[in-house]
Write a protein that holds these residues in place. Structure first.
Motif, mmCIF file in Angstrom:
data_model
loop_
_atom_site.group_PDB
_atom_site.id
_atom_site.type_symbol
_atom_site.label_atom_id
_atom_site.label_comp_id
_atom_site.label_asym_id
_atom_site.label_seq_id
_atom_site.Cartn_x
_atom_site.Cartn_y
_atom_site.Cartn_z
ATOM 1 N N ASN A 13 0.804 -1.206 0.505
ATOM 2 C CA ASN A 13 -0.114 0.309 -0.146
ATOM 3 C C ASN A 13 1.032 1.212 -0.021
ATOM 4 O OD1 ASN A 13 -1.769 2.250 0.621
ATOM 5 N ND2 ASN A 13 -2.803 1.266 2.182
ATOM 6 N N LEU A 14 1.097 1.515 -1.354
ATOM 7 C CA LEU A 14 2.318 3.089 -1.335
ATOM 8 C C LEU A 14 1.768 4.010 -0.323
ATOM 9 C CD1 LEU A 14 2.780 2.855 -4.994
ATOM 10 C CD2 LEU A 14 3.750 1.967 -3.276
ATOM 11 N N ALA A 15 0.308 4.146 0.355
ATOM 12 C CA ALA A 15 0.410 5.538 1.138
ATOM 13 C C ALA A 15 0.682 5.383 2.028
ATOM 14 C CB ALA A 15 -1.849 5.200 0.830
ATOM 15 N N ARG A 16 0.624 3.605 2.655
ATOM 16 C CA ARG A 16 1.187 3.248 4.526
ATOM 17 C C ARG A 16 2.712 3.030 4.024
ATOM 18 N NH1 ARG A 16 -2.649 3.124 8.118
ATOM 19 N NH2 ARG A 16 -4.515 3.583 7.321
ATOM 20 N N VAL A 17 2.985 2.500 3.428
ATOM 21 C CA VAL A 17 4.703 2.249 2.915
ATOM 22 C C VAL A 17 5.058 2.675 2.452
ATOM 23 C CG1 VAL A 17 5.657 0.133 2.291
ATOM 24 C CG2 VAL A 17 4.182 -0.749 2.487
ATOM 25 N N LYS A 18 6.144 4.052 2.989
ATOM 26 C CA LYS A 18 7.035 4.751 2.992
ATOM 27 C C LYS A 18 8.772 4.423 2.499
ATOM 28 C CE LYS A 18 3.845 7.415 3.358
ATOM 29 N NZ LYS A 18 3.183 8.381 2.443
ATOM 30 N N SER A 19 8.419 3.428 3.049
ATOM 31 C CA SER A 19 10.238 2.429 2.621
ATOM 32 C C SER A 19 11.207 2.397 1.349
ATOM 33 C CB SER A 19 10.604 1.581 3.631
ATOM 34 O OG SER A 19 12.271 1.196 3.242
ATOM 35 N N HIS A 20 11.496 2.931 0.984
ATOM 36 C CA HIS A 20 11.661 2.428 -0.540
ATOM 37 C C HIS A 20 12.100 1.001 -0.868
ATOM 38 C CE1 HIS A 20 11.045 6.564 -2.980
ATOM 39 N NE2 HIS A 20 11.832 6.929 -1.589
ATOM 40 N N LEU B 240 7.287 -5.949 -3.970
ATOM 41 C CA LEU B 240 6.689 -6.287 -5.528
ATOM 42 C C LEU B 240 7.839 -7.346 -5.109
ATOM 43 C CD1 LEU B 240 6.047 -5.758 -8.278
ATOM 44 C CD2 LEU B 240 7.843 -4.366 -8.498
ATOM 45 N N THR B 241 6.386 -8.601 -6.089
ATOM 46 C CA THR B 241 7.050 -9.704 -6.717
ATOM 47 C C THR B 241 7.432 -10.012 -8.349
ATOM 48 O OG1 THR B 241 5.327 -10.836 -4.563
ATOM 49 C CG2 THR B 241 6.582 -12.384 -6.369
ATOM 50 N N VAL B 242 8.617 -10.031 -8.737
ATOM 51 C CA VAL B 242 8.804 -10.011 -9.802
ATOM 52 C C VAL B 242 9.042 -11.608 -10.172
ATOM 53 C CG1 VAL B 242 10.144 -9.304 -11.706
ATOM 54 C CG2 VAL B 242 9.701 -8.003 -9.312
ATOM 55 N N GLY B 243 8.857 -12.132 -11.176
ATOM 56 C CA GLY B 243 9.003 -13.559 -11.676
ATOM 57 C C GLY B 243 7.807 -14.193 -11.115
ATOM 58 N N ARG B 244 8.434 -15.283 -12.384
ATOM 59 C CA ARG B 244 6.637 -16.410 -12.478
ATOM 60 C C ARG B 244 7.041 -17.712 -11.180
ATOM 61 N NH1 ARG B 244 7.320 -19.989 -16.755
ATOM 62 N NH2 ARG B 244 6.056 -18.706 -18.483
#
Length: 618
Positions: A430-437, A444-448
């Motif tokens: 949730n980008l409105a709450r998660v401020k840490s880069h 963010l989960t990347v890859g099958r």
């Protein structure tokens, strides 16, 4: 767009405020075309030629008795709509040479100038009657000269100096506005004024001297009366009292940015609304409050997303785009919000609700086939989903922790306000709450393989796919940036629905957005009968909120979103069209080209503007 006032950027006007070209000859001055009210100031029937033809009647009775040569004094009436320096540039332009004013004095609203010779004075007299800054200039010879000084009944030299200083400040502010307005005069960027060299040269401090904003708005109304977009971003404003007259100057203002200021109390907005202004912003459609303490503090509270929008709509019920995200307005522009007996405004769309939007039959059939297979595997065999996720696919999950707001859901047992969502929150992005880069990146989960591992750890589910009314989906085709800059054609599929969590039996509402690419022949997806592969999957979860909000409401006659667009798309198109000046056809092309990503289309517009044909603009 354009000018992305959401990011505090500037779109600078070009070619303004110059009476001569680089070679010293007279040139067209776009600035004066705004200050004047008729185009004949540029050589039309009422310009210098006409003035010369009829000039005799204007000054034939002027006495030249007593003139012995040398500098000549000329009085000028009707110049008050502009400034001293802008008038001088105008006269240079119209006479085709430097007027070379030697001194300037004032008495009342009349300017007295001393020119080097009778020839130049005669050139000025020929201009008598010409339009300038909304008025008509009248020139007269003054022989003998009107005297100015301490013994004069008019203003002495000290008064003249003071007036000249005020005119000089006004001229600088005009130059400021010229550099910060767009070419159409509809958008004005007043961000970061404290760092502007022109403001610094005046010696003003916008943070402490509210008069500078008041002066700018007065002059801006004179020059750009058609402004619909203004940004006050990055000005450190704690109070909005310095712009309290904004609605009086620009009653048709549609877009306002107050981004990155120091507004810590929503009551500061009252001075621009009907709650505290006699000239409220009754047409406001877009508002940006990003980066203000009041907004951030509200969103940090439980249910802050809902209450934040509510506090904005209490003051500006016509806002339909808040912080660059579509919201449902409470009232149409120019109309008051409808109020129930309990005092709460009724949130209504200006058209009937449709359950789904599907671009065409083909994409609708594909969406139905895909969803039936996807939910079957998600509920029964998640490892089998590996066949329909792209090798480089991305997955993210966001948890909305605000309590249910739907009146149908709140009294129901399955709304379960105390459902434990912690298992989802630990991977929530949730980008409105998660401020840490770092957290944003890791969430963010990347890859099958990583996606299958992530979703396999989530609680088991059962989607009521047999009950069609509990689901609604929208589907359309779009082009998005692909590998090495090659556009990729995808289907965007947005689905709203619910599922039962097992074994807890909690009912949870969800939204899911898929970006789907065609399954290539011989691929794993094609081998299991899927028409497409998932390249992006965004899942949003919330406590049960019912399904009545998307059920089609009866209407007579039935009314779908105009042009086959969803309500959100209509708002995006309206906002982008106002910001960019594109016509309706090219606005839609722009949004479609960027996959209906409003912020992306807005930020990329300045780079593509020069490549668009003339017919793309209004």
């Amino acid at each position: 767009m354009s000018y992305n006032y959401g990011q505090g950027g500037r779109s600078r006007g070009r070619g303004r405020g110059r009476g001569r070209d680089q070679n010293g000859g007279g040139g067209h001055n776009p600035m004066f075309s705004r200050l004047g009210s008729e185009s004949d100031s540029y050589g039309g029937p009422g310009a210098a030629g006409a003035g010369a033809a009829g000039g005799g009647a204007a000054f034939a009775d002027t006495s030249m008795v007593g003139y012995t040569g040398g500098p000549v004094q000329v009085s000028i009436k009707g110049w008050g709509g502009g400034t001293e320096s802008s008038l001088m540039r105008f006269l240079d332009n119209k006479t085709g040479r430097s007027v070379n004013i030697k001194s300037v004095n004032y008495r009342g609203d009349i300017m007295y100038v001393l020119v080097p010779s009778m020839d130049i004075a005669q050139e000025l007299l020929k201009l008598s009657g010409i339009r300038f800054a909304g008025g008509k200039l009248i020139f007269q010879l003054k022989i003998p000269q009107v005297r100015f000084g301490a013994d004069s009944t008019g203003r002495d030299m000290q008064g003249s100096s003071s007036t000249s200083e005020s005119a000089n400040i006004k001229d600088r502010l005009i130059n400021l506005l010229q550099t910060r307005a767009d070419m159409q005069g509809s958008s004005l960027d007043l961000s970061s004024l404290a760092q502007d060299n022109i403001i610094r040269s005046i010696g003003a401090d916008p943070l402490r001297d509210g008069k500078i904003f008041k002066a700018i708005l007065v002059i801006a109304e004179q020059i750009y009366p058609g402004l619909v977009t203004i940004s006050f971003a990055d000005n450190g404003l704690r109070s909005l009292r310095s712009i309290v007259d904004l609605g009086a100057h620009f009653p048709g203002l549609r877009n306002l940015s107050l981004m990155n200021n120091m507004i810590s109390d929503f009551r500061e907005l009252d001075c621009l609304s009907s709650a505290g202004s006699t000239a409220p912003l009754g047409q406001l459609a877009e508002l940006i409050l990003l980066g203000n303490p009041a907004r951030e503090a509200e969103l940090a509270q439980p249910g802050g997303g809902v209450s934040y929008v509510d506090k904005v709509h209490q003051r500006f019920p016509t806002v339909s785009m808040l912080d660059m995200n579509p919201v449902t307005p409470r009232a149409q522009p120019g109309l008051p919000a409808e109020v129930r007996s309990d005092g709460d405004a009724i949130k209504q769309l200006p058209f009937s609700t449709e359950q789904s939007f599907v671009e065409n039959q083909g994409i609708g059939d594909m969406a139905n086939t895909f969803l039936a297979g996807f939910f079957g595997l998600y509920d029964g065999n998640r490892s089998g989903l590996a066949n329909i996720y792209d090798q480089e696919a991305q997955f993210s999950l966001m948890v909305d922790t605000s309590p249910p707001t739907n009146a149908f859901a709140q009294p129901k047992a399955q709304s379960q306000k105390h459902v434990d969502l912690s298992v989802y929150i630990r991977i929530s992005r949730n980008l409105a709450r998660v401020k840490s880069h770092i957290k944003r990146s890791s969430a963010l989960t990347v890859g099958r393989d990583a996606i299958i591992q992530t979703i396999s750890q989530l609680p088991a589910t059962q989607h009521p796919v047999q009950d069609a009314q509990r689901f609604s989906f929208d589907a359309w085709q779009a082009n998005v940036p692909g590998a090495q800059g090659v556009p990729l054609t995808v289907a965007i599929l947005v689905i709203h629905g619910e599922f039962t969590e097992l074994p807890s039996q909690n009912t949870i509402s969800f939204d899911r957005v898929f970006a789907l690419a065609p399954a290539q022949p011989g691929s794993a997806a094609a081998s299991v009968g899927s028409p497409c592969v998932i390249v992006n999957d965004q899942l949003t979860l919330r406590r049960y909120n019912g399904f009545h909000s998307w059920l089609a409401m009866p209407a007579d006659p039935p009314a779908a979103a105009s042009g086959g667009l969803s309500p959100e798309q209509q708002e995006m198109a309206r906002a982008l069209q106002e910001q960019t000046g594109l016509n309706a056809e090219w606005t839609l092309k722009c949004l479609e080209n960027y996959g209906w990503n409003y912020q992306l289309a807005l930020s990329e517009f300045p780079q593509i503007r020069g490549t668009l044909p003339r017919e793309a603009f209004q």
